[in-house]
Design a protein around this motif. Structure first.
Motif, short mmCIF file in Angstrom:
data_model
loop_
_atom_site.label_atom_id
_atom_site.label_comp_id
_atom_site.label_asym_id
_atom_site.label_seq_id
_atom_site.Cartn_x
_atom_site.Cartn_y
_atom_site.Cartn_z
N MET A 37 0.93 -1.12 0.00
CA MET A 37 0.04 0.03 0.11
C MET A 37 0.90 1.35 -0.03
O MET A 37 1.85 1.48 0.91
CB MET A 37 -1.01 -0.09 1.30
CG MET A 37 -2.03 -0.94 1.24
SD MET A 37 -3.25 -0.93 -0.15
CE MET A 37 -4.11 0.65 0.23
N ASN A 39 1.06 5.07 0.76
CA ASN A 39 0.14 6.17 1.78
C ASN A 39 0.81 7.27 1.36
O ASN A 39 1.87 7.67 1.62
CB ASN A 39 0.20 5.49 3.11
CG ASN A 39 -0.38 4.08 3.34
OD1 ASN A 39 -1.43 4.31 3.43
ND2 ASN A 39 0.66 3.33 3.23
N TYR A 107 1.45 -6.09 3.01
CA TYR A 107 0.51 -6.86 3.52
C TYR A 107 0.49 -8.12 2.71
O TYR A 107 0.66 -7.99 1.52
CB TYR A 107 -1.05 -6.42 3.50
CG TYR A 107 -1.04 -4.96 4.29
CD1 TYR A 107 -1.64 -4.93 5.73
CD2 TYR A 107 -0.94 -3.74 3.66
CE1 TYR A 107 -1.99 -3.96 6.45
CE2 TYR A 107 -0.88 -2.72 4.57
CZ TYR A 107 -1.45 -2.78 5.84
OH TYR A 107 -1.61 -1.67 6.64
N PRO A 110 -5.03 -8.51 1.01
CA PRO A 110 -6.19 -7.41 1.53
C PRO A 110 -6.74 -7.86 2.86
O PRO A 110 -7.20 -7.07 3.71
CB PRO A 110 -7.15 -7.38 0.51
CG PRO A 110 -6.42 -7.66 -0.77
CD PRO A 110 -5.48 -8.95 -0.31
N MET A 113 -4.86 -7.03 6.01
CA MET A 113 -5.30 -5.76 6.23
C MET A 113 -6.63 -5.51 7.02
O MET A 113 -6.76 -4.78 8.08
CB MET A 113 -5.51 -4.53 5.08
CG MET A 113 -5.27 -3.27 5.41
SD MET A 113 -5.70 -2.08 3.70
CE MET A 113 -5.32 -0.79 4.27
N ASN A 138 -4.41 6.28 -0.35
CA ASN A 138 -4.07 4.86 -0.46
C ASN A 138 -4.08 4.24 -1.80
O ASN A 138 -5.11 4.27 -2.14
CB ASN A 138 -4.88 4.25 0.68
CG ASN A 138 -4.66 4.52 1.90
OD1 ASN A 138 -5.74 4.82 2.67
ND2 ASN A 138 -3.45 4.37 2.50
N ARG A 140 -3.24 0.68 -3.69
CA ARG A 140 -2.85 -0.78 -3.70
C ARG A 140 -1.99 -1.11 -4.93
O ARG A 140 -2.47 -0.76 -6.08
CB ARG A 140 -4.06 -1.75 -3.58
CG ARG A 140 -3.52 -3.08 -3.63
CD ARG A 140 -5.10 -4.02 -3.36
NE ARG A 140 -5.79 -3.85 -4.36
CZ ARG A 140 -7.07 -4.41 -4.40
NH1 ARG A 140 -7.37 -5.06 -3.54
NH2 ARG A 140 -7.95 -4.18 -5.49
N THR A 141 -0.80 -1.70 -4.75
CA THR A 141 0.13 -2.31 -5.58
C THR A 141 0.25 -3.90 -5.66
O THR A 141 0.26 -4.03 -4.45
CB THR A 141 1.42 -1.62 -5.80
OG1 THR A 141 2.15 -2.22 -4.77
CG2 THR A 141 1.20 -0.13 -5.95
#
Length: 145
Positions: A37, A39, A107, A110, A113, A138, A140-141
């Motif tokens: 993630m 941020n 992470y 998901p 998380m 945020n 997500r990759t």
């Protein structure tokens, strides 16, 4: 949106909590394994706690309290902080205002998380996140497996 020079621009909206429809889509993505993630963080000038405490703290200082506690929470679900640091400039693109800091968090999924944010120790530190953040993005990759 298009500028007077014909260049497409992107509108950016920082938020402090995900909209329910976006959260549902994000966490129901069964095809997504490990992720990092990104941020992008924007801090308040002064921390704002609901009970009025620590009003002398900056938003960054309040968020640092959250950051210190979130490391252990990440580790409990198999995650880790990959990088965290201040934004110092921009070379490509244009935004009205730069973010103050960037944090990258790994992470395993998901669902990890979701497990993290349900931890009692996470819920105990989340107040510092809200006290310090003006907003964030945020992103997500997919992490290599």
């Amino acid at each position: 949106m298009t500028t007077s020079t014909g260049v497409e621009t992107m509108q950016v909206k920082n938020e402090t909590a995900p909209r329910p429809e976006l959260a549902q889509a994000f966490f129901s993505d069964a095809d997504h394994g490990p992720m990092v993630m990104v941020n992008l963080l924007k801090f308040k000038d002064k921390a704002t706690y609901p009970d009025g405490r620590d009003h002398e703290l900056s938003g960054r200082e309040a968020y640092d309290r959250y950051g210190a506690g979130v490391v252990a929470c990440l580790e409990k679900v198999g995650g880790r902080v990959v990088y965290s640091g201040p934004v110092s400039g921009i070379i490509l693109g244009d935004v009205e205002e730069l973010w103050d800091a960037v944090a990258l968090a790994y992470y395993p999924s998901p669902q990890a998380m979701l497990q993290m944010v349900a931890l009692p120790e996470y819920q105990a530190i989340e107040i510092h996140r809200y006290a310090g953040l003006a907003g964030q993005l945020n992103i997500r990759t997919k992490a290599p497996q």
